[in-house]
Write an enzyme that holds these catalytic residues in place. Sequence first.
Site, PDB file in Angstrom:
ATOM      1  N   ASP A   1      -7.373 -37.868 -17.237  1.00  0.00           N
ATOM      2  CA  ASP A   1      -7.425 -38.086 -15.790  1.00  0.00           C
ATOM      3  C   ASP A   1      -8.314 -36.992 -15.208  1.00  0.00           C
ATOM      4  O   ASP A   1      -7.860 -35.875 -14.962  1.00  0.00           O
ATOM      5  CB  ASP A   1      -6.001 -38.025 -15.221  1.00  0.00           C
TER       6      ASP A   1
ATOM      7  N   LYS B   1     -11.936 -39.054  -6.696  1.00  0.00           N
ATOM      8  CA  LYS B   1     -12.203 -38.049  -5.657  1.00  0.00           C
ATOM      9  C   LYS B   1     -13.683 -37.840  -5.274  1.00  0.00           C
ATOM     10  O   LYS B   1     -14.135 -38.388  -4.294  1.00  0.00           O
ATOM     11  CB  LYS B   1     -11.529 -36.738  -6.024  1.00  0.00           C
TER      12      LYS B   1
ATOM     13  N   PHE C   1      -0.152 -34.875 -12.184  1.00  0.00           N
ATOM     14  CA  PHE C   1      -0.240 -35.752 -11.014  1.00  0.00           C
ATOM     15  C   PHE C   1      -1.237 -36.858 -11.308  1.00  0.00           C
ATOM     16  O   PHE C   1      -2.392 -36.599 -11.594  1.00  0.00           O
ATOM     17  CB  PHE C   1      -0.663 -34.992  -9.752  1.00  0.00           C
TER      18      PHE C   1
HETATM   19  C1  LIG Z   1      -5.876 -37.044  -6.444  1.00  0.00           C
HETATM   20  C2  LIG Z   1      -5.525 -37.376  -7.823  1.00  0.00           C
HETATM   21  C3  LIG Z   1      -5.071 -38.654  -8.187  1.00  0.00           C
HETATM   22  C4  LIG Z   1      -4.806 -39.738  -7.185  1.00  0.00           C
HETATM   23  O1  LIG Z   1      -5.945 -40.154  -6.526  1.00  0.00           O
HETATM   24  P1  LIG Z   1      -5.817 -41.130  -5.244  1.00  0.00           P
HETATM   25  O2  LIG Z   1      -7.250 -41.442  -4.925  1.00  0.00           O
HETATM   26  O3  LIG Z   1      -5.130 -40.374  -4.181  1.00  0.00           O
HETATM   27  O4  LIG Z   1      -5.049 -42.311  -5.695  1.00  0.00           O
HETATM   28  C5  LIG Z   1      -4.835 -38.902  -9.525  1.00  0.00           C
HETATM   29  N1  LIG Z   1      -5.027 -37.958 -10.448  1.00  0.00           N
HETATM   30  C6  LIG Z   1      -5.456 -36.720 -10.145  1.00  0.00           C
HETATM   31  C7  LIG Z   1      -5.667 -35.717 -11.234  1.00  0.00           C
HETATM   32  C8  LIG Z   1      -5.713 -36.376  -8.819  1.00  0.00           C
HETATM   33  O5  LIG Z   1      -6.105 -35.143  -8.512  1.00  0.00           O
END
Ligand SMILES: *Cc1c(COP(=O)(O)O)cnc(C)c1O
Length: 389
Positions: free
Chosen positions: A210, A239, A125
Amino acid sequence: MATTYSRFPIVLTEGRGCMLSDAEGRTYTDFVAGIAVCNLGHAHEGIARAVADQARRLVHVSNLYYTEPQSELAEWLVEHSFADRVFFCNSGAEANEAAIKLARKYFKDRGAPERFRIITMEGSFHGRTMATLSATGQEKIRKGFEPLLDGFDIVAFNDLEAVQVAVTGQTCAVMLEPIQGEGGVLCPSQGYLEGLRKLCDKEGLLLIFDEVQTGMGRTGSLFAYEHFDMTPDIMCLAKALANGLPMGAMLAKEEVAKAFTPGSHASTFGGTPLVAAAALTAAKVLLDEGVIENCQKVGKYFKDRLQSLKLKYAFVREVRGEGLLIGLDLTCDGKTVVAACMEKGFLINCTQDHILRFIPPLIIKEEQIDSLIACLDAVFEGLSNSSKE
Ligand SMILES: *Cc1c(COP(=O)(O)O)cnc(C)c1O
């Protein structure tokens, strides 16, 4: 409001530490933390003060100028990571967008414009913008938005060979979460990330982590890559970075970062003094107040307690995770468990329909874990009785 969320029928009004209360006066112990965001809990006094002080001084001036909180935060991040430079933005998706753009630009600048493809993982994700949903290895996120952005090759997670096979003369990078969060708290197998690092070095590819969910102490180290004997070339954060104020960051080694030159990329709100002041305070509290140590200790305790539930209930398939990013994989539907826990005053999350995800503030205490375990035990007991009937 747009109908993009299926919300629970409660209105949250106040928080303190790991506790939340709603408009009807009910209280909840929070094992969601705004989806791994409020790592220091709600209404943290030090952060509240930093935000209030900064709001009275300077909120926003744009990135045409330097500001002290943004510079100090960049210095802090560089001092505490592998990276040399930081680009600030406002969300995880935006941080990943910056990483994707940087990887492409890096190879363009080196005279290899054909190298623009990025290998990403099934179950990953990376966000909801067109580039990041195209990078995301989940059909449910992508469906309805085709044509997707070209340039992503998705392979199985935890399969080094699959990455090697997918590498072509057009590949520029490999991008992944060191632990898949939304995908169901999936951990890398032994040697996988180190193997990816070696493969990227051999093929001349950039390695992008990420760490939007795993960063800022969540897994029991400041960044998840520290658990492994390697570093990425680019890392994305968001986050928990400002403990609830919107902030993202893309960090990179100098050699790579220098592909971004004035005008290459920008964000109006990225790294405002207000949000940077919150992040800077959050970063210091994380290290100075033993929060990461608590995450390690309580995370281990939490997993042990969940293991005892696994022994007791056949529909608990697996306990997994690092620090306080913990998943409980069920063979049954998880949504009913979430609803039953809410009734009993506990907020928990479920991902992929059957994996309970526990991502509480990192300041959570063992007694609060005990209470949740008792709650889960009662809910599971009810589930196994009803399945016997
Ligand atoms: C939550 C998340 C995102 C997206 O972050 P947003 O601030 O909602 O755009 C991207 N990568 C990972 C691993 C996430 O947990």
